[in-house]
Design an enzyme around this catalytic site. Structure first.
Site: not given
Length: 383
Positions: A121, A151, A229
């Site tokens: 992402h 992901d 992230s």
């Protein structure tokens, strides 16, 4: 009588009493200043008190857990990178394309060939990306492969091997709730930030970047803020046990509930992405119980089937998941102990075995069901 008339009458030169009172007050004030000055105190000076720095209290040695945390951060720092993904837009007032930052986040060095692992992402929809190493050197990154449903994405930079520190890789199938964990990343653009916590839960299922459910995720209370992230989640030995990917929050900030993709999934998938660019492996359609929990349920070896995905290869072959009977008692699912000629002692062995199989291949799966050994033919699906 008005206020100002009264004032003039009381303190005018014709009023002897007022003058006498002023003289008495002035003498008293002057005497007080003289007394303070004699004592070495002058109220209108910055040095009217003898101000000195406080003595330093000896610190003593750091606690053992503090030393461990500091060492983990220092050793892991060279492996963690800052990633900025870019996209090209055209301004309305200009025909020239302009690069703008699409997203920023973290990643980590996978090997000496320059492969960098991060979240899908983070680079989704980007035209280019830049990787900044711990030594602040910047490198253009090329997209090698990605798996949106997990992901995960793999980038590559052309940095010399001498400047690359691959992160140590651990395991996730043997994690336990309560273990200490450490998250390193670049939250809100701040350079290399460490947060600590514990594993709060295992086997969590959450929707990923594509809406597809990512199963078996690690839940932690270590703060995972925007920018973390793609960064590593480490155990107390400094080994990679997960890839930080998301938070559960109404405000968008860390609320003590963060999630990471288990390293066993990462370690099985990244080599496939490097080799092929996308996930070519077939899938069983099985969610396994964590080995540590399976052992507490009395399963001494093999991979315990927790859930079977509807319409998957495992479902069509009749693999049985865990369930509860009419009395509410838990009934164990099938325990996979062999796939073709490969012995299965735990969940990680299944991941390794699947790397050898191909889509549409028929394999023989040996399971223990109700204490009996059964062999089931299973045709592998396209993921």
């Amino acid at each position: 009588m008005a206020f100002d008339d009264d004032f003039r009458q009381r303190f005018s030169p014709q009023n002897g009493t007022g003058v006498s009172n002023w003289l008495v007050a002035l003498l008293l004030f002057s005497g007080g200043l003289w007394a303070l000055s004699s004592a070495g105190i002058w109220p209108f000076s910055r040095n009217w008190v003898n101000a000195v720095s406080r003595p330093i209290t000896p610190r003593g040695d750091l606690a053992d857990d503090e030393k461990t945390t500091i060492e983990i951060f220092r050793e892991s720092l060279p492996s963690v990178v800052y990633i900025s993904s870019l996209t090209v837009n055209r301004a309305q007032a200009s025909p020239n394309p302009v690069q703008i930052t699409r997203g920023t986040g973290s990643g980590f060095i996978w090997d000496h060939q320059g492969h960098v692992v991060t979240n899908f992402h983070l680079i989704r929809g980007a035209q280019s990306a830049t990787v900044i190493l711990a030594d602040n050197s910047e490198w253009d990154a090329a997209l090698v492969g990605y798996e949106p449903d997990r992901d995960l994405a793999v980038l590559r930079i052309k940095a010399p091997a001498s400047r690359l520190r691959p992160i140590p890789v651990g395991t996730s199938h043997d994690l336990q709730v309560g273990q200490k964990v450490f998250a390193i990343g670049n939250p809100f653009g701040f350079d290399h930030t460490l947060t600590t916590g514990v594993i709060s839960g295992l086997g969590r299922d959450l929707p990923g970047a594509t809406g597809e459910t990512i199963r078996g995720m690690i839940q932690t209370d270590a703060a995972i803020n925007p920018g973390n992230s793609g960064g590593p989640l480490l155990d107390s030995a400094g080994r990679l046990i997960g890839v930080n990917t998301t938070i559960l929050s109404n405000s968008g900030g860390s609320a003590g509930i963060g999630f990471a993709i288990p390293v066993d999934t990462v370690n099985a998938l990244v080599p496939v992405l490097i080799k092929s660019g996308w996930n070519e492996r077939p899938e069983l359609g099985i969610i396994f119980m964590y080995d540590a929990i399976a052992r507490r349920l009395g399963v001494t070896t093999g991979a315990l089937v927790n859930h079977v995905i509807e319409n998957s290869a495992a479902a069509r072959a009749g693999i049985r998941p865990m369930w509860r009977d009419e009395d509410g008692d838990l009934i164990l699912g099938d325990i996979i102990v062999q796939m073709d000629d490969l012995p299965i002692t735990g969940e990680m062995d299944v991941f390794r075995a699947m790397e050898r199989f191909k889509i549409n291949q028929v394999i023989q799966v040996k399971v223990i069901r109700d204490g009996d050994l059964k062999t089931i033919s299973l045709k592998l699906d396209n993921p």
